[in-house]
Design a protein around this motif. Structure first.
Motif, PDB file in Angstrom:
ATOM      1  N   THR A 248       0.925  -1.238   0.077  1.00 39.38           N
ATOM      2  CA  THR A 248       0.044   0.022   0.091  1.00 39.38           C
ATOM      3  C   THR A 248       0.822   1.172   0.078  1.00 39.38           C
ATOM      4  OG1 THR A 248      -0.236   0.139   2.342  1.00 39.38           O
ATOM      5  CG2 THR A 248      -1.767  -1.189   1.158  1.00 39.38           C
ATOM      6  N   ASP A 249       0.283   2.358  -0.359  1.00 40.42           N
ATOM      7  CA  ASP A 249       1.122   3.674  -0.315  1.00 40.42           C
ATOM      8  C   ASP A 249       1.619   3.846   1.174  1.00 40.42           C
ATOM      9  OD1 ASP A 249       0.428   3.966  -2.760  1.00 40.42           O
ATOM     10  OD2 ASP A 249      -1.165   5.538  -2.423  1.00 40.42           O
ATOM     11  N   ALA A 250       0.904   3.560   2.150  1.00 37.03           N
ATOM     12  CA  ALA A 250       1.381   3.514   3.368  1.00 37.03           C
ATOM     13  C   ALA A 250       2.552   2.910   3.784  1.00 37.03           C
ATOM     14  CB  ALA A 250       0.261   3.308   4.553  1.00 37.03           C
ATOM     15  N   GLU A 251       2.626   1.387   3.328  1.00 37.99           N
ATOM     16  CA  GLU A 251       3.795   0.702   3.463  1.00 37.99           C
ATOM     17  C   GLU A 251       4.867   1.251   2.842  1.00 37.99           C
ATOM     18  OE1 GLU A 251       2.079  -3.789   4.037  1.00 37.99           O
ATOM     19  OE2 GLU A 251       1.485  -2.901   2.160  1.00 37.99           O
ATOM     20  N   VAL A 252       4.742   1.763   1.394  1.00 36.75           N
ATOM     21  CA  VAL A 252       5.904   2.227   0.912  1.00 36.75           C
ATOM     22  C   VAL A 252       6.452   3.553   1.629  1.00 36.75           C
ATOM     23  CG1 VAL A 252       6.568   3.372  -1.304  1.00 36.75           C
ATOM     24  CG2 VAL A 252       4.740   1.492  -1.475  1.00 36.75           C
ATOM     25  N   LYS A 253       5.511   4.102   2.047  1.00 40.35           N
ATOM     26  CA  LYS A 253       6.026   5.503   2.764  1.00 40.35           C
ATOM     27  C   LYS A 253       6.873   4.936   4.364  1.00 40.35           C
ATOM     28  CE  LYS A 253       4.338   9.650   4.944  1.00 40.35           C
ATOM     29  NZ  LYS A 253       4.568   9.449   6.486  1.00 40.35           N
ATOM     30  N   ARG A 254       6.481   4.141   4.699  1.00 34.67           N
ATOM     31  CA  ARG A 254       7.058   3.523   5.861  1.00 34.67           C
ATOM     32  C   ARG A 254       8.309   2.668   5.666  1.00 34.67           C
ATOM     33  NH1 ARG A 254       3.379  -0.424   9.105  1.00 34.67           N
ATOM     34  NH2 ARG A 254       3.930  -1.924   7.477  1.00 34.67           N
ATOM     35  N   MET A 255       8.449   2.102   4.224  1.00 36.27           N
ATOM     36  CA  MET A 255       9.665   1.663   3.955  1.00 36.27           C
ATOM     37  C   MET A 255      10.792   2.520   3.645  1.00 36.27           C
ATOM     38  SD  MET A 255      10.567  -0.092   0.409  1.00 36.27           S
ATOM     39  CE  MET A 255      10.603   1.185  -0.705  1.00 36.27           C
ATOM     40  N   MET A 256      10.366   3.742   3.164  1.00 39.43           N
ATOM     41  CA  MET A 256      11.243   4.708   2.687  1.00 39.43           C
ATOM     42  C   MET A 256      11.888   5.478   3.906  1.00 39.43           C
ATOM     43  SD  MET A 256      12.199   4.140  -0.395  1.00 39.43           S
ATOM     44  CE  MET A 256      13.413   5.597  -0.314  1.00 39.43           C
ATOM     45  N   GLU A 257      10.995   5.784   4.983  1.00 40.50           N
ATOM     46  CA  GLU A 257      11.267   6.225   6.189  1.00 40.50           C
ATOM     47  C   GLU A 257      12.086   5.542   7.059  1.00 40.50           C
ATOM     48  OE1 GLU A 257       7.264   6.879   7.983  1.00 40.50           O
ATOM     49  OE2 GLU A 257       7.182   8.935   6.881  1.00 40.50           O
ATOM     50  N   ARG A 258      11.973   4.380   7.000  1.00 43.61           N
ATOM     51  CA  ARG A 258      13.068   3.447   7.821  1.00 43.61           C
ATOM     52  C   ARG A 258      14.198   3.326   7.156  1.00 43.61           C
ATOM     53  NH1 ARG A 258      13.823  -2.620   8.063  1.00 43.61           N
ATOM     54  NH2 ARG A 258      15.130  -3.031  10.069  1.00 43.61           N
ATOM     55  N   HIS A 259      14.282   3.111   5.741  1.00 45.49           N
ATOM     56  CA  HIS A 259      15.461   3.158   5.006  1.00 45.49           C
ATOM     57  C   HIS A 259      16.128   4.503   5.339  1.00 45.49           C
ATOM     58  CE1 HIS A 259      17.731   3.932   1.289  1.00 45.49           C
ATOM     59  NE2 HIS A 259      17.937   2.533   1.148  1.00 45.49           N
ATOM     60  N   ARG A 260      15.688   5.505   5.340  1.00 48.84           N
ATOM     61  CA  ARG A 260      16.311   6.939   5.483  1.00 48.84           C
ATOM     62  C   ARG A 260      16.864   6.876   6.681  1.00 48.84           C
ATOM     63  NH1 ARG A 260      12.224  11.195   3.819  1.00 48.84           N
ATOM     64  NH2 ARG A 260      13.292  10.930   1.771  1.00 48.84           N
ATOM     65  N   ALA A 261      16.075   6.509   7.875  1.00 51.09           N
ATOM     66  CA  ALA A 261      16.348   6.815   9.320  1.00 51.09           C
ATOM     67  C   ALA A 261      17.653   5.848   9.516  1.00 51.09           C
ATOM     68  CB  ALA A 261      14.989   6.226  10.286  1.00 51.09           C
TER      69      ALA A 261
END
Length: 509
Positions: A248-261
């Motif tokens: 989902t869009d929410a999962e993609v957003k969460r993925m990139m936030e974790r990758h960045r963090a």
């Protein structure tokens, strides 16, 4: 420094040689070679306004290092079924489920960061690259990020997604020590440069599906990945994938936030970091967010050198793998060859598989002569210890470098095709152009004959590690002949093994 200034600085070479016509170098080009960028067509060739590569001083320091070590270590070292975490992909569902719980047993009691760094320093290594996270997703550092979704490979009715809440890191193991911090503290004390390996994909975190052979694929995988990734995943994963719904869009957003963090954690919590060895890639849908991450990384540590994997010309260096380029590269981007000393980059228990000190020395000389560096891949056991044979070979290389370090560290290649003569002579030069060094990978006997260098009239030619002045003569038809004294014909009288260096003050710089 802007990109135009960098290009001018990096390519300003006063191309002079005492013997003309030995060969012409190909035209040097800016950026990474096309073969390196192939498959990243969703990444713009020219970085966006506001982005800057590492400064010239960082490029200079990178090109001065020359010799390093690449360490792959993680929970895959417990089972040790093959190269790093790649054996995860063909595992049975039951084995995958068991593997994902191996971290609960991880306790490398023999690990000692200070001992590692002392061994590295004695081996003449100027930098180390360490796997902060490999593709299977286990973090070897104290990450504050959380995995929220994963596969349950043995769920009733077949594998399925399940919610979770864990860091999946070293801090959730019995060991409970931040290995990255201990290594960085030990390296900073000894002025050894630090390179964090970090995998863009994550096979544990279901949010990262379907990138780079993720064992959880999706109905629209081909639309989410580059053409290269689709083919790569087909080759690596075969029929071992499980198809689950698109993120989902929410999962993609969460993925990139974790990758960045996680990337920002690595550049915030451990002091000065010299390099980030990024690996693999993500895809066109998330590239704009990854680009934002790169801008943030540059703000945190402007001098950090980024490997180009998955970021194209936003990167600063590249790493030919398991091969030394056949000639000088035509790119202005610096490089380090990465090559396992044993079979793979992770631990090898078989002493016979380690390639030997002569192999290290000859490949180091070959790489440096062509303008690059050489990084040996050596992994420790699950207990945290390197194989004694690997340590022996590394320290023997350090002994060679104590004699010949002048020809390796902080040197530069000769112009054009003047980096070699045949298979047994490699050249480097001092940065101030005062000296040319001829590395002889076979002992030449009573005379060394060099076609492409002419000593300055009245100057001394010496063998590094020996105080003797070597007689020489120059003939325009055959080049320079250097006499090697009788006592050096006995190998026990030579200053080192494996390769020998003639130091020459050339007639022209």
């Amino acid at each position: 420094m802007n990109r135009r200034d960098f290009i001018a600085t990096a390519t300003a070479i006063a191309a002079t040689s005492p013997l003309r016509g030995f060969g012409q170098a190909p035209q040097q080009v800016h950026g990474f070679p096309p073969s390196i960028l192939r498959g990243d067509d969703y990444i713009e060739t020219t970085p966006v306004a506001g982005y800057h590569n590492a400064p010239t001083s960082a490029y200079e320091a990178f090109q001065d290092m020359k010799f390093g070590i690449r360490i792959h270590w993680g929970i895959y070292s417990i089972w040790h079924r093959g190269p790093e975490s790649w054996p995860y992909l063909p595992m049975s569902f039951e084995d995958r489920q068991t593997y994902n719980s191996l971290y609960k047993t991880w306790n490398p009691a023999a690990f000692d960061a200070d001992s590692w760094m002392d061994d590295f320093r004695e081996s003449g290594l100027k930098m180390f690259a360490f796997t902060s996270k490999h593709h299977e997703g286990f973090s070897m550092f104290d990450t504050r990020t959380r995995v929220k979704s994963r596969a349950n490979w043995t769920a009733p009715g077949g594998p399925s997604l399940e919610s979770c809440d864990l860091a999946y890191s070293i801090m959730e193991t019995p060991f409970r020590r931040d290995i990255i911090k201990e290594l960085c503290d030990a390296a900073h004390k000894r002025d050894i440069k630090i390179d964090f390996y970090f995998s863009h994909p994550d096979w544990y975190d279901a949010d990262f599906r379907p990138y780079v052979s993720h064992p959880l694929q999706i109905p629209s995988s081909a639309q989410w990945m580059s053409k290269r990734d689709v083919e790569f995943t087909r080759q690596r994963l075969g029929n071992h994938a499980v198809v689950v719904p698109d993120p989902t869009d929410a999962e993609v957003k969460r993925m990139m936030e974790r990758h960045r963090a996680q990337l920002l954690e690595l550049l915030t919590n451990y002091g000065r970091i010299d390099m980030m060895c990024l690996d693999m890639w993500l895809g066109p849908r998330v590239w704009p967010e990854l680009r934002k991450t790169l801008l943030m990384m540059r703000e945190l540590q402007p001098d950090v050198m980024l490997r180009n994997r998955g970021i194209g010309n936003y990167g600063d260096y590249y790493t030919p793998e398991r091969v030394v380029p056949g000639s000088k590269e035509t790119s202005d981007k610096p490089w380090f060859t990465i090559y396992p000393l044993g079979t793979d980059f992770s631990y090898d228990p078989d002493a016979a598989k380690y390639k030997g000190t002569a192999w290290i020395v000859h490949n180091l000389a070959d790489s440096v002569a062509k303008g690059g560096g050489f990084m040996i891949g050596v992994g420790p056991s699950a207990h945290g210890e390197f194989h004694p044979e690997a340590i022996r070979q590394m320290k023997a290389t350090g002994a060679w470098l104590k004699v010949n370090g002048e020809v390796i560290y902080a040197t530069r290649p000769r112009e054009g095709t003047l980096w070699s003569e045949g298979d047994t002579v490699r050249y480097t030069r001092s940065k101030d152009r005062r000296f040319v060094y001829a590395i002889l990978t076979e002992w030449p006997g009573v005379q060394a004959k060099l076609k492409t260098v002419r000593p300055k009239g009245g100057s001394r030619v010496t063998l590094l590690g020996s105080q003797s002045e070597l007689p020489w003569k120059f003939d325009s038809a055959i080049g320079t002949t250097i006499a090697l004294p009788e006592n050096l014909q006995q190998s026990s009288n030579r200053p080192c093994e494996h390769a020998w260096t003639l130091k020459i003050e050339p007639a022209e710089g």
